[in-house]
Write an enzyme that holds these catalytic residues in place. Structure first.
Site, PDB file in Angstrom:
ATOM      1  N   ASP A 265     -91.631  33.469  17.221  1.00 53.25           N
ATOM      2  CA  ASP A 265     -92.324  34.447  16.585  1.00 53.25           C
ATOM      3  C   ASP A 265     -92.124  33.663  14.971  1.00 53.25           C
ATOM      4  OD1 ASP A 265     -89.803  35.073  16.509  1.00 53.25           O
ATOM      5  OD2 ASP A 265     -90.258  37.254  17.155  1.00 53.25           O
TER       6      ASP A 265
ATOM      7  N   ASN B 270     -85.831  48.619  20.626  1.00 49.43           N
ATOM      8  CA  ASN B 270     -86.731  49.388  21.199  1.00 49.43           C
ATOM      9  C   ASN B 270     -87.575  48.520  22.340  1.00 49.43           C
ATOM     10  OD1 ASN B 270     -88.379  47.518  19.973  1.00 49.43           O
ATOM     11  ND2 ASN B 270     -89.394  48.944  18.705  1.00 49.43           N
TER      12      ASN B 270
ATOM     13  N   HIS C 287     -88.195  45.518  22.258  1.00 45.15           N
ATOM     14  CA  HIS C 287     -89.379  44.454  22.133  1.00 45.15           C
ATOM     15  C   HIS C 287     -88.892  43.077  22.261  1.00 45.15           C
ATOM     16  CE1 HIS C 287     -87.856  44.454  17.657  1.00 45.15           C
ATOM     17  NE2 HIS C 287     -87.803  43.292  17.903  1.00 45.15           N
TER      18      HIS C 287
ATOM     19  N   GLU D 190     -94.277  44.640  20.207  1.00 46.31           N
ATOM     20  CA  GLU D 190     -93.739  45.967  20.006  1.00 46.31           C
ATOM     21  C   GLU D 190     -94.231  46.904  21.142  1.00 46.31           C
ATOM     22  OE1 GLU D 190     -91.551  46.741  17.902  1.00 46.31           O
ATOM     23  OE2 GLU D 190     -91.823  46.079  15.769  1.00 46.31           O
TER      24      GLU D 190
HETATM   25  C1  GLP Z   1     -86.390  40.575  15.811  1.00 51.90           C
HETATM   26  C2  GLP Z   1     -86.840  39.140  16.507  1.00 51.90           C
HETATM   27  C3  GLP Z   1     -86.547  39.343  18.016  1.00 51.90           C
HETATM   28  C4  GLP Z   1     -85.199  39.629  18.128  1.00 51.90           C
HETATM   29  C5  GLP Z   1     -84.836  41.138  17.584  1.00 51.90           C
HETATM   30  C6  GLP Z   1     -83.269  41.348  17.956  1.00 51.90           C
HETATM   31  O1  GLP Z   1     -87.349  41.786  15.797  1.00 51.90           O
HETATM   32  N1  GLP Z   1     -88.387  39.315  16.400  1.00 51.90           N
HETATM   33  O2  GLP Z   1     -87.048  38.117  18.530  1.00 51.90           O
HETATM   34  O3  GLP Z   1     -84.972  39.647  19.750  1.00 51.90           O
HETATM   35  O4  GLP Z   1     -85.258  40.837  16.157  1.00 51.90           O
HETATM   36  O5  GLP Z   1     -82.781  40.905  16.788  1.00 51.90           O
HETATM   37  P1  GLP Z   1     -80.982  40.861  16.584  1.00 51.90           P
HETATM   38  O6  GLP Z   1     -80.757  39.728  17.629  1.00 51.90           O
HETATM   39  O7  GLP Z   1     -80.781  40.548  15.616  1.00 51.90           O
HETATM   40  O8  GLP Z   1     -80.577  42.149  17.344  1.00 51.90           O
END
Ligand code: GLP
Length: 242
Positions: free
Chosen positions: A67, A136, A138, A143
């Site tokens: 993404d 959440n 995702h 989402e």
């Molecule tokens: C973002 C990314 C996700 C990632 C999530 C969790 O929203 N788009 O791909 O898994 O954050 O991030 P973190 O690893 O910093 O908790």
């Protein structure tokens, strides 16, 4: 789903890096699906160290990222392209032209998403997709919602994701409101999936992912239907799974 329980973040990073390293060694021309966020930072550090020790060669590897924020340039230090350069691409011998992140600068969402999907198809699909998980549930930026979206698409980020990601920006108002993300189908078509999670704040999402019903309200729950998923998570993240 295979679950590997580790005692802490360091062990999670080493175990997950070992799985990606095995992929690179066994299939040197692999297509790696990569993820951003704070969870995979340690894992990328481990891969860079293995490369430094001469254990890994990325010269025939291609990468595709999950993404990217919409409306952000690659040299913005909050872009996911910038993150990948900083944490992995600049540290190993991957060819820059073999690394693909959705083009956040492309204002035409349909064009940006179709281009990313086309790259993945042209490469013959993803051999292993690395995933983090949002609080959440995702994955990528898929989402919670009413349906699983198949291909790469543009999403409006939820308030909770904007709030969670605000820690990387000067203020919450600077967090982009939209992103381009691989779809659930894009992710599910990867041959293997490696999900990493650490910390107590991921425990509920991980529980619902592995043990709850498969529902688009918890996007990661769809992984229960994939034949080859490995979850590497620390004790805190797995605290709700017995
Ligand atoms: C973002 C990314 C996700 C990632 C999530 C969790 O929203 N788009 O791909 O898994 O954050 O991030 P973190 O690893 O910093 O908790």
């Amino acid at each position: 789903m295979k679950i590997i329980r580790t005692k802490d973040y360091g062990e999670m990073s080493r175990r997950a890096a070992g799985i990606l390293a095995a992929q690179v060694i066994l299939k040197p021309d692999s297509v790696l699906g990569l993820a951003t966020g704070s969870t995979p930072e340690g894992l990328y550090r481990e891969l860079a160290e293995m490369y430094e020790r001469g254990e890994l060669d990325f010269s025939d590897i291609h990468t595709v990222n999950l993404d990217e924020y919409r409306g952000i340039s690659p040299d913005n230090d909050q872009s996911y392209r910038f993150f990948m350069q900083k944490h992995l691409f600049s540290k190993v011998n991957i060819r820059p032209e073999c690394t693909f992140v959705p083009n956040g600068e492309e204002a035409d969402a349909e064009k940006a998403c179709a281009a990313h999907e086309a790259v993945i198809k042209k490469l013959g699909g993803i051999d292993i997709q690395l995933l983090g998980i949002g609080n959440n549930g995702h994955i990528g930026f898929n989402e919670p919602g009413n349906e699983f979206v198949n291909e790469t698409h543009c999403v409006a980020l939820t308030e909770s994701t904007i709030a969670a990601n605000a820690r990387f920006f000067a203020s919450v108002s600077e967090v982009p409101k939209e992103a381009y993300t691989m779809g659930i189908g894009t992710i599910m078509r990867a041959k293997k999936i490696l999900l990493v999670a650490n910390g107590e704040q991921k425990a509920e999402a991980l529980y619902r992912t592995c043990c709850g019903p498969v529902t688009p309200e918890v996007p990661a729950s769809v992984l229960q239907l994939h034949p080859d998923v490995t979850v590497v998570a620390d004790e805190a993240a797995l605290s709700k799974i017995g």
